[in-house]
Motif scaffolding. Structure first.
Motif, PDB file in Angstrom:
ATOM      1  N   ALA B  28       0.834  -1.205   0.000  1.00  0.00           N
ATOM      2  CA  ALA B  28       0.000   0.000   0.000  1.00  0.00           C
ATOM      3  C   ALA B  28       0.871   1.259   0.000  1.00  0.00           C
ATOM      4  N   LEU B  29       1.944   1.204   0.789  1.00  0.00           N
ATOM      5  CA  LEU B  29       2.854   2.351   0.872  1.00  0.00           C
ATOM      6  C   LEU B  29       3.470   2.641  -0.489  1.00  0.00           C
ATOM      7  N   LEU B  30       3.924   1.597  -1.157  1.00  0.00           N
ATOM      8  CA  LEU B  30       4.540   1.796  -2.462  1.00  0.00           C
ATOM      9  C   LEU B  30       3.522   2.308  -3.468  1.00  0.00           C
ATOM     10  N   GLY B  31       2.255   1.875  -3.276  1.00  0.00           N
ATOM     11  CA  GLY B  31       1.205   2.364  -4.159  1.00  0.00           C
ATOM     12  C   GLY B  31       0.999   3.858  -3.975  1.00  0.00           C
ATOM     13  N   VAL B  32       1.040   4.302  -2.699  1.00  0.00           N
ATOM     14  CA  VAL B  32       0.878   5.728  -2.409  1.00  0.00           C
ATOM     15  C   VAL B  32       2.038   6.518  -3.006  1.00  0.00           C
ATOM     16  N   LEU B  33       3.265   5.943  -2.889  1.00  0.00           N
ATOM     17  CA  LEU B  33       4.442   6.631  -3.412  1.00  0.00           C
ATOM     18  C   LEU B  33       4.581   6.486  -4.930  1.00  0.00           C
ATOM     19  N   ARG B  34       3.637   5.791  -5.536  1.00  0.00           N
ATOM     20  CA  ARG B  34       3.647   5.559  -6.996  1.00  0.00           C
ATOM     21  C   ARG B  34       4.920   4.875  -7.461  1.00  0.00           C
ATOM     22  N   ILE B  35       5.348   3.862  -6.698  1.00  0.00           N
ATOM     23  CA  ILE B  35       6.482   3.042  -7.121  1.00  0.00           C
ATOM     24  C   ILE B  35       5.910   1.729  -7.634  1.00  0.00           C
ATOM     25  N   ARG B  36       6.365   1.316  -8.811  1.00  0.00           N
ATOM     26  CA  ARG B  36       5.848   0.099  -9.420  1.00  0.00           C
ATOM     27  C   ARG B  36       6.246  -1.109  -8.565  1.00  0.00           C
ATOM     28  N   THR B  37       5.268  -1.947  -8.238  1.00  0.00           N
ATOM     29  CA  THR B  37       5.565  -3.102  -7.389  1.00  0.00           C
ATOM     30  C   THR B  37       5.612  -4.371  -8.229  1.00  0.00           C
ATOM     31  N   GLY B  38       6.309  -5.330  -7.681  1.00  0.00           N
ATOM     32  CA  GLY B  38       6.360  -6.649  -8.317  1.00  0.00           C
ATOM     33  C   GLY B  38       5.225  -7.499  -7.802  1.00  0.00           C
ATOM     34  N   GLN B  39       5.455  -8.800  -7.680  1.00  0.00           N
ATOM     35  CA  GLN B  39       4.370  -9.683  -7.273  1.00  0.00           C
ATOM     36  C   GLN B  39       4.306  -9.907  -5.770  1.00  0.00           C
ATOM     37  N   GLY B  40       5.239  -9.308  -5.018  1.00  0.00           N
ATOM     38  CA  GLY B  40       5.193  -9.501  -3.579  1.00  0.00           C
ATOM     39  C   GLY B  40       5.646 -10.898  -3.194  1.00  0.00           C
ATOM     40  N   LEU B  41       4.933 -11.458  -2.231  1.00  0.00           N
ATOM     41  CA  LEU B  41       5.311 -12.774  -1.725  1.00  0.00           C
ATOM     42  C   LEU B  41       4.924 -13.850  -2.737  1.00  0.00           C
ATOM     43  N   VAL B  42       5.874 -14.727  -3.090  1.00  0.00           N
ATOM     44  CA  VAL B  42       5.556 -15.748  -4.085  1.00  0.00           C
ATOM     45  C   VAL B  42       5.582 -17.157  -3.505  1.00  0.00           C
ATOM     46  N   THR B  43       6.034 -17.293  -2.266  1.00  0.00           N
ATOM     47  CA  THR B  43       6.124 -18.635  -1.701  1.00  0.00           C
ATOM     48  C   THR B  43       4.836 -18.981  -0.953  1.00  0.00           C
ATOM     49  N   ILE B  44       4.613 -20.284  -0.761  1.00  0.00           N
ATOM     50  CA  ILE B  44       3.461 -20.726   0.025  1.00  0.00           C
ATOM     51  C   ILE B  44       3.961 -21.610   1.152  1.00  0.00           C
ATOM     52  N   GLU B  45       3.136 -21.763   2.191  1.00  0.00           N
ATOM     53  CA  GLU B  45       3.579 -22.514   3.357  1.00  0.00           C
ATOM     54  C   GLU B  45       3.089 -23.953   3.277  1.00  0.00           C
ATOM     55  N   TYR B  46       3.785 -24.735   2.472  1.00  0.00           N
ATOM     56  CA  TYR B  46       3.502 -26.162   2.398  1.00  0.00           C
ATOM     57  C   TYR B  46       3.871 -26.797   3.730  1.00  0.00           C
ATOM     58  N   PRO B  47       3.188 -27.748   4.290  1.00  0.00           N
ATOM     59  CA  PRO B  47       1.992 -28.413   3.756  1.00  0.00           C
ATOM     60  C   PRO B  47       0.669 -27.795   4.202  1.00  0.00           C
ATOM     61  N   ASP B  48       0.693 -26.668   4.906  1.00  0.00           N
ATOM     62  CA  ASP B  48      -0.574 -26.058   5.323  1.00  0.00           C
ATOM     63  C   ASP B  48      -1.334 -25.532   4.110  1.00  0.00           C
TER      64      ASP B  48
END
Lengths: 376, 207
Positions: B28-48
């Motif tokens: 959200a902060l980067l959105g306010v500052l108008r900085i292009r964001t990537g995909q953020g977190l890409v990992t998942i918590e296997y096996p949950d």
């Protein structure tokens, strides 16, 4: 009696279980202080008798084993063997299959160069960050491979006459989206690395490979092009449908580790251009020719005429060649692979002499070897 | 000539942005500052959390049966055993009756034992490609680890058998193709359920 001021040469063995040697590879280095005066590569720890196994199985049966040669670039290895078998048995290739192959192989090149850049930075001491950024992007390509072939790394997808099965619905859109978004990642990656002063200090003027030596030692791939020799099998042979695409061959000038890094970055950008063109022009139709389909269904019915054939492709690591000799039976009489990693490794000592141990690690990293291919 | 160290600082900017954007507030902060964001977190918590795998994912073969487990499609022709590159399939069969003739269930010969060694199998799918009866298919079950070294790593016929409904469930597209192909093949014989008339086409490959 030796006086304490005398210095001695020290022989150290790096590997075979050293994490910086990219697998089970060993370097016996003789050091004068920190400087390398002699270096002997020792390989063969991962020998799996691939060529002999290939002589005892059908032509199709060798495909899953080629995945395990250079396990980063399974698709390229598949294409190399498929082209050799097509040349041997005169198998026509389906038009859509040709395009799908190019898409897969160029995605493999992007994937490999991304990963190897991450590994090179890991060797340099930038633990984790660049490597994980690279692997984050690589994972997206692997997802595409899994959707198409069923396996992330051991794809076993390309077959003589085309590909094993057409890509699933919506795959091409996903691939287009990935290709469209990839330059952004490359820009970010370059902002992270290319102008970084520490990386420049570590890599520029390190591990210089002279042009003449590179040619004489039959070095291929980005290693050769970083020295400034314009030699790309895609351009020289024009195999498959590469002549239809417009792309450049990036060249280095000095031939040091930095040039090798940067040539790979530029090659990725050129590969993305090929991908864009291929994804734009791909026609509809069957993905595999009837002759290729019959061969997949019944591998033992394929009995190529007597003869021998050498076929080569520009794999991400260099010239990957397959030599097949047929005696008219469903199995090859002789099956040999010219592995680019193995040949490129022969100049390791020449590049390392006079440099420090830490430089030897990044020089090895910049050659881009995969031990599965070196030892076969 | 740029300021020495500016390249390093630019790189650190990239890592800082990537770090911040893994948090919701950061994005959200980067959105306010108008900085292009990537995909953020890409990992998942296997096996949950579990990843949705692609339909074509191939891990280990299984034998398909229609309806009851004794109605398996495999006729013990041993083509897969012959073509398997790492030679991990071992078939004993086809089953014989007292007179030494091929025994038949539902008009087909069948294997006495059918073993696949999971430690040797390299998931290449060649057995599926070469099977003329669509009797063997690839499963996408990947949690195959076991504490026993011997015994549990060799999958016998009972463990390999899975129903066609299961196949339709895990691979709908491929199963539909296979079902259509089998339906087209079954048409010429008017009564596929009766054992006697169906013997003709299926008895031949029992070599």
């Amino acid at each position: 009696m030796q006086s304490t001021s005398d210095t001695q040469l020290l022989e150290i063995s790096l590997g075979p279980q050293h994490p910086s040697t990219h697998g089970v590879f060993r370097m016996n280095a003789v050091l004068d202080g920190e400087t390398i005066v002699k270096l002997k590569p020792v390989m063969g720890y991962l020998h799996r008798n691939h060529e002999q196994i290939g002589e005892h199985t059908s032509y199709i049966g060798s495909f899953p084993f080629t995945d395990r040669l250079d396990y980063f670039c399974a698709m390229s290895n598949n294409l190399g063997l498929a082209l050799a078998i097509e040349k041997l048995g005169n198998i026509p290739v389906a038009e859509r299959g040709e395009y799908l192959r190019i898409i897969m192989v160029e995605l493999t090149r992007v994937l490999n160069h991304t990963a190897v850049t991450g590994f090179l930075l890991n060797d340099m001491g930038a633990f984790g960050t660049p490597l994980l950024y690279a692997f984050r992007e690589r994972e997206k390509i692997l997802d595409l491979f899994e959707a198409a072939s069923g396996s992330r790394m051991m794809c076993n997808y390309i077959r003589p006459g085309g590909v094993r099965i057409d890509v699933p619905e919506g795959w091409l859109q996903q691939a287009r989206a990935l290709v469209a978004g990839y330059p952004q990642f490359l820009d970010e990656f370059e902002r992270l690395l290319t102008k970084n002063e520490i990386i420049r200090q570590r890599t520029q003027q390190v591990g210089i490979l002279p042009k003449a030596l590179a040619v004489n030692a039959s070095i291929t791939g980005p290693l050769l092009r970083a020295t400034g020799v314009n030699y790309d099998v895609r351009k020289v042979d024009g195999y498959s449908i590469y002549p239809r695409f417009s792309y450049k061959v990036p060249l280095g000038s000095v031939g040091d580790v930095y040039d090798r890094y940067y040539v790979r970055i530029l090659e990725m950008r050129e590969s993305l251009k090929i991908l864009q063109q291929a994804l734009r022009d791909i026609p509809a139709g069957p993905a595999v020719s009837p002759k290729g389909q019959a061969m997949v269904k019944a591998p033992r019915t394929f009995r190529p005429p007597k003869g021998e054939v050498y076929s080569r492709i520009e794999a991400p690591k260099g010239e990957l060649g397959f030599f097949l000799t047929s005696d008219g039976t469903p199995q090859p009489y002789r099956y040999h692979i010219r592995a680019p990693s193995f040949i490129n490794l022969t100049v390791l000592e020449d590049m390392c002499l006079g440099y420090k141990v830490a430089d030897a690690i990044i020089i090895l990293g910049s050659i881009d070897i995969v031990l599965g291919e070196v030892d076969r | 000539m740029a300021l020495i160290g500016s390249g390093v600082l630019q790189g650190l900017g990239v890592t800082l942005r990537t770090f911040i954007e893994t948090y919701p507030w950061g994005k959200a902060l980067l959105g306010v500052l108008r900085i292009r964001t990537g995909q953020g977190l890409v990992t998942i918590e296997y096996p949950d959390v579990r990843q949705q795998h692609h339909e074509r994912q191939r891990i280990f073969p299984f034998l398909v049966y229609d309806g009851a487990p004794d109605n398996l499609r495999c006729v013990s022709c041993k083509i897969c055993e012959q073509e398997c590159p790492p030679q991990c399939i071992h078939i004993n069969g086809p089953a014989k009756d007292e007179q030494g003739r091929p025994a038949k269930v539902h008009g087909r010969t069948y294997p006495v034992t059918f073993d696949i060694n999971v430690a040797i199998c390299m998931s290449c799918r060649i057995c599926v490609d070469v099977c003329p009866f669509d009797a063997i298919e690839m499963d996408n079950e990947f949690e195959l680890s076991t504490e026993e070294r011997f015994g549990r790593l060799v999958f016998n016929k009972a463990r390999l058998l899975k129903s066609n409904e299961y196949f339709q469930q895990i691979k709908p597209t491929e199963a539909a193709e296979v079902d259509a192909r089998l339906a087209a093949k079954a048409k010429p014989s008017p009564k596929p359920a009766a054992p006697a008339p169906a013997a003709g086409p299926t008895a031949a490959p029992a070599a």
